[in-house]
Structure formats: C-alpha cells, structure tokens
Write an enzyme that holds these catalytic residues in place. Structure first.
Site, mmCIF file in Angstrom:
data_model
loop_
_atom_site.group_PDB
_atom_site.id
_atom_site.type_symbol
_atom_site.label_atom_id
_atom_site.label_comp_id
_atom_site.label_asym_id
_atom_site.label_seq_id
_atom_site.Cartn_x
_atom_site.Cartn_y
_atom_site.Cartn_z
ATOM 1 N N ASP A 1 20.563 12.282 43.577
ATOM 2 C CA ASP A 1 21.975 12.133 43.208
ATOM 3 C C ASP A 1 22.188 12.378 41.720
ATOM 4 O O ASP A 1 21.388 11.916 40.887
ATOM 5 C CB ASP A 1 22.438 10.700 43.501
ATOM 6 C CG ASP A 1 23.194 10.595 44.807
ATOM 7 O OD1 ASP A 1 23.677 11.626 45.329
ATOM 8 O OD2 ASP A 1 23.311 9.455 45.310
ATOM 9 N N LYS B 1 22.593 16.162 44.692
ATOM 10 C CA LYS B 1 23.825 15.835 45.420
ATOM 11 C C LYS B 1 24.850 15.371 44.403
ATOM 12 O O LYS B 1 24.504 14.647 43.457
ATOM 13 C CB LYS B 1 23.567 14.739 46.462
ATOM 14 C CG LYS B 1 24.857 14.292 47.172
ATOM 15 C CD LYS B 1 24.591 13.464 48.415
ATOM 16 C CE LYS B 1 24.329 11.999 48.174
ATOM 17 N NZ LYS B 1 25.384 11.270 47.461
ATOM 18 N N GLU C 1 31.107 10.613 54.181
ATOM 19 C CA GLU C 1 30.990 9.148 54.175
ATOM 20 C C GLU C 1 32.312 8.500 54.557
ATOM 21 O O GLU C 1 33.373 8.817 53.998
ATOM 22 C CB GLU C 1 30.541 8.652 52.786
ATOM 23 C CG GLU C 1 30.421 7.125 52.739
ATOM 24 C CD GLU C 1 29.626 6.581 51.559
ATOM 25 O OE1 GLU C 1 29.036 7.379 50.801
ATOM 26 O OE2 GLU C 1 29.592 5.335 51.429
HETATM 27 O O1 KIV Z 1 23.568 6.885 46.982
HETATM 28 C C1 KIV Z 1 23.562 6.829 48.211
HETATM 29 O O2 KIV Z 1 22.886 5.990 48.805
HETATM 30 C C2 KIV Z 1 24.377 7.786 48.955
HETATM 31 C C3 KIV Z 1 24.572 7.628 50.429
HETATM 32 C C4 KIV Z 1 25.408 8.706 50.989
HETATM 33 C C5 KIV Z 1 23.379 7.492 51.251
HETATM 34 O O3 KIV Z 1 24.902 8.677 48.370
#
Ligand code: KIV
Length: 279
Positions: free
Chosen positions: A88, A118, A186
């Site tokens: 992320d 992501k 989500e």
């Molecule tokens: O940070 C996270 O856990 C997410 C979820 C979509 C799993 O982005």
C-alpha cells in the site's frame, strides 16, 4: 529479498490474466512469520496500511508513514517464496502529483521487493495511475470505501448505494482505463460489485463486496480473531486466536505467581548432563 529472487511468484500480468477464472485469494500481512503461514495459500499478499491500526494501535490509517510501510514490507518479503507481494502507498505519499507518486512508489518497490503498489481513489487518481503504469509501476486500484478518505467520506460507510452507484462505476472504469491491473472493491453493495466485475476487463478483489468478485481479500488479524476491537460485517472469523492467546498469557501469569513455572524440564542442572543426555 528482492522481487526477482521469488521466481515462482505471479506478477501483475498473471493476476490480470486470472480475470473470470479461478478466484484470487489474498490476505494482508505485516510480519515474516505471518507471511510464511500464508505464502502457499495466497495468490498475492498485501502489505496493507491497515498495519497502522492492526499493529501500531492507530485509530485510522492516516498516521501510517513510508518508513512503516518499508519496514513491514521488508519483513513480509522475507516470508514469501510463492505469493506475489503488493504494498500500500500510505496517505499523503501519492495524492499531491504523479511525480510524487512515482518517487514514493519506486522507493517502496526498490526497498521492499514488492511487485506492485496499491493506492486509493478512482477518477481523481486515474492520471496518476496512468503515469505510474507507463513508467513501469504496476498499480492495484482501491475504490468504494477508501479508508484514507474517512474524514471526507464521513465514516466507514457502504459506498455506492442508490445515486452513488454511478460514481463508483465511473471510478472503476477510470482506474481500469488508466491501466490498473486489478481493483479492490471495499464495502460496495453486492449488485454494484457484480456489475463492475462484469464490466471491467481486470480482476475485482472484494472486501465487503460480492462473492461474484474475481477474488477476495481480508485483513489477516480480523479473520484470525486477533484484532477484536471491532468486527466489520464483512469479516468472517476463521479463528479465535486473540482469546486463545490471552488465555495462554493468563495461564503463564498464574503459573509464575504460583511458582509452578518454570518446571524441572525448563531449568538447567548445576552439573552438565552426561554425554549421552543433552539438555
Ligand atoms: O490496508 C488494508 O488492509 C487494505 C484492505 C483492502 C485489505 O487495503
């Protein structure tokens, strides 16, 4: 561990090619031992910015830093041989400009070995996604409930009911057209998640979305019952490890107080054992 060292791990194009085939399986991970446990079972593992709430006691993901993501990303990479690693981008590391996003995405990948990043956002992030993809950074998009925008969304609410549906659909189309290789949906109503899954040519990964998505992801501490502060409706507890861990800790405390631990087998004799019996 670098991404290239894990030769059997799928890459972004392998994940994209799974559209409409066998469901994709994913969980979050933040540590080496947890990554090792899920490596054989997941197609990709997400080093989620949920790490802030799950591992650091933060009340939202807004306080998560690049340094935290890099430290946990490196730990997860050490535990993976087979699963792809996605990481992320934390809040405020990509929203300012495509150039800022590129600089931080490249750093996350170079310093952790992640094969993709992501980031949260739809139409408003499409230009940034296109910029990253054209420069060699595979992007997984995240739309619907985007927790980094909790303050403008007014809470962790379902996104895309009634009049909002068109906006979420537009987000899905925009990130797909921009070159994202998959989309996390989500907290999106089931019918809308199915419609998006049907329309976009890239895999949808549901979390509180629909069983019809191309894959599913959960926060590992939620599904194991380790994180018990609250339980979103979309979480299924596959274990109750939090209460089990607390019971073990309570037993240890009671045994120490009663001088029942350590027992003989946990202590060392004054004289070394004879050669035939080691301890
Ligand atoms: O940070 C996270 O856990 C997410 C979820 C979509 C799993 O982005």
């Amino acid at each position: 561990m670098s991404a290239t060292a894990r030769k059997t791990a799928p890459n972004a194009e392998d994940i994209r090619a799974r559209k409409g085939t066998e469901p994709l399986v994913s969980l979050t991970a933040y540590t080496t031992p947890m990554a090792q446990l899920m490596d054989a079972h997941c197609d990709f593992v997400l080093v989620g910015d949920s790490v802030g709430m799950v591992m650091h006691g933060l009340t939202s993901t807004l306080g998560v830093t690049m340094e935290m993501m890099i430290m946990h990303g490196q730990a997860v990479a050490r535990g993976l041989q087979h699963a792809m690693m996605v990481i992320d981008m934390p809040f405020a590391s990509y929203e300012e400009s495509p150039a800022q996003a590129f600089r931080n995405a490249a750093r996350l990948m170079a310093e952790t070995g992640a094969a993709a990043v992501k980031l949260e956002g739809g139409v408003e992030m499409a230009e940034t996604i296109r910029f990253l993809v054209r420069r060699g950074i595979p992007v997984m998009a995240h739309i619907g409930l985007t927790p980094q925008s909790v303050n403008t969304l007014g809470g962790y609410k379902v996104q895309g009911r009634d009049a909002q549906a068109e906006a979420v659909l537009a987000d899905a189309r925009a990130v797909s057209d921009a070159g994202a290789f998959s989309i996390v949906l989500e907290k999106v109503p089931q019918g809308l998640a199915d419609q998006i899954t049907h329309e976009v040519p890239i895999p949808t990964i549901g979390i509180g979305a629909s069983v019809g998505c191309d894959g599913q992801i959960l926060v590992v501490d939620d599904m194991l019952g380790f994180f018990t502060a609250f339980k979103p409706k979309f979480v299924k507890r596959y274990g109750e490890l939090g209460p089990q861990a607390e019971a073990a800790i309570a037993e240890f405390a009671a045994e120490v107080r009663a001088r029942n631990f350590p027992a003989d087998e946990h202590m060392f004799a004054d004289q070394p054992p004879s050669k035939s019996t080691k301890s």
